[in-house]
Scaffold this motif. Sequence first.
Motif, short mmCIF file in Angstrom:
data_model
loop_
_atom_site.label_atom_id
_atom_site.label_comp_id
_atom_site.label_asym_id
_atom_site.label_seq_id
_atom_site.Cartn_x
_atom_site.Cartn_y
_atom_site.Cartn_z
N LYS A 36 -19.15 33.23 -25.12
CA LYS A 36 -18.39 32.48 -25.94
C LYS A 36 -17.13 32.05 -25.11
O LYS A 36 -16.73 32.59 -24.29
N ILE A 37 -16.55 31.05 -25.33
CA ILE A 37 -15.63 30.49 -24.72
C ILE A 37 -14.19 30.48 -25.54
O ILE A 37 -14.47 30.21 -26.96
N ILE A 38 -13.44 31.20 -25.35
CA ILE A 38 -12.28 31.65 -26.34
C ILE A 38 -11.03 30.78 -26.07
O ILE A 38 -10.68 30.76 -24.79
N TYR A 39 -10.40 30.05 -26.95
CA TYR A 39 -9.49 29.21 -26.79
C TYR A 39 -8.01 30.36 -26.98
O TYR A 39 -7.80 30.61 -28.03
N ASP A 40 -6.95 30.12 -25.76
CA ASP A 40 -5.92 30.78 -26.02
C ASP A 40 -4.68 29.89 -25.52
O ASP A 40 -4.62 29.40 -24.73
N PRO A 41 -3.94 29.29 -26.64
CA PRO A 41 -2.83 28.41 -26.61
C PRO A 41 -1.68 29.01 -25.64
O PRO A 41 -0.75 28.14 -25.46
N THR A 42 -1.69 30.34 -25.37
CA THR A 42 -0.57 30.79 -24.53
C THR A 42 -0.61 30.64 -23.05
O THR A 42 0.20 30.80 -22.34
N VAL A 43 -2.05 30.38 -22.71
CA VAL A 43 -2.32 30.36 -21.39
C VAL A 43 -1.88 28.82 -20.78
O VAL A 43 -2.26 27.66 -21.56
N ILE A 44 -1.31 28.63 -19.55
CA ILE A 44 -0.55 27.44 -19.22
C ILE A 44 -1.54 27.11 -17.99
O ILE A 44 -1.68 27.91 -16.78
N VAL A 45 -1.98 25.95 -17.69
CA VAL A 45 -2.67 25.30 -16.71
C VAL A 45 -2.01 24.21 -16.04
O VAL A 45 -1.32 23.22 -16.94
N TYR A 46 -1.75 24.10 -14.95
CA TYR A 46 -1.00 23.17 -14.22
C TYR A 46 -2.04 22.19 -13.55
O TYR A 46 -2.82 22.72 -12.63
N HIS A 47 -2.25 20.84 -13.91
CA HIS A 47 -2.88 20.06 -13.35
C HIS A 47 -2.15 19.17 -12.29
O HIS A 47 -1.03 18.55 -12.63
N HIS A 48 -2.43 19.00 -11.02
CA HIS A 48 -2.13 18.05 -10.15
C HIS A 48 -2.56 16.68 -10.21
O HIS A 48 -3.65 16.28 -10.16
N ARG A 49 -1.42 15.82 -10.60
CA ARG A 49 -1.73 14.41 -10.93
C ARG A 49 -1.33 13.68 -9.67
O ARG A 49 -0.37 13.85 -8.98
N ARG A 50 -2.16 12.60 -9.37
CA ARG A 50 -1.76 11.70 -8.07
C ARG A 50 -0.57 10.72 -8.55
O ARG A 50 -0.40 10.34 -9.69
N PRO A 51 -0.01 10.29 -7.54
CA PRO A 51 0.74 9.14 -7.95
C PRO A 51 0.27 7.85 -8.28
O PRO A 51 -0.94 7.49 -8.01
N VAL A 52 0.62 7.04 -9.12
CA VAL A 52 0.22 5.80 -9.68
C VAL A 52 0.68 4.90 -8.52
O VAL A 52 1.42 4.61 -7.89
N PHE A 53 -0.39 4.01 -8.27
CA PHE A 53 -1.52 3.55 -9.02
C PHE A 53 -2.91 4.15 -8.01
O PHE A 53 -3.70 4.41 -8.69
N LYS A 54 -3.03 3.83 -6.75
CA LYS A 54 -4.13 3.91 -6.00
C LYS A 54 -4.70 5.47 -6.22
O LYS A 54 -5.94 5.53 -6.64
#
Length: 167
Positions: A36-54
């Motif tokens: 089972k996958i358990i959702y825990d709203p207290t876990v923080i995940v940081y995603h690296h987003r790229r600069p806009v646009f290219k």
Amino acid sequence: LVLKKDFLKVGGFDSHFWPGEDTKLCHDLVYELGKKIIYDPTVIVYHHRRPVFKAHLEQISRYAIHRGHFARVLPKTSLRLGYFAPTLFMLGFIGGIIGSLIFRPLLPFYLLVLAIYFLLLFLTSLRIAFSERNWKLGILVALSIFVTHLTYGFLFIKGYFSKTLQR
């Protein structure tokens, strides 16, 4: 977070599916091992987003292609209406132009739908502009969202119909 024994049992991350190796891993854990996958709203995940646009659009392109492919080959986890939303928007945007030119009575409905979309986009950009105190950022956000929706929508289709994914 996953137990090491379960991670190894399903073969770990399949890097052939990057980005999307986490989707494949979760699919295998749930449907091969019965976990089972358990959702825990207290876990923080940081995603690296790229600069806009290219760089941003290159990243979004990879996500769209993989999500489209997964919608076909892993329907238990990826065949969800929300994943098709940008594609439906893109098809409606382009199809509405063509349809309105061919069938004039469609034009008011098409313009109404577009007006609602662009109003929501405008409100989002205003919220960003005011919260960040930067109107240029608000404009950039609106343009970025619009171009992202079209890019994702088009490449989702490409991924959906791809027999295999290139690395």
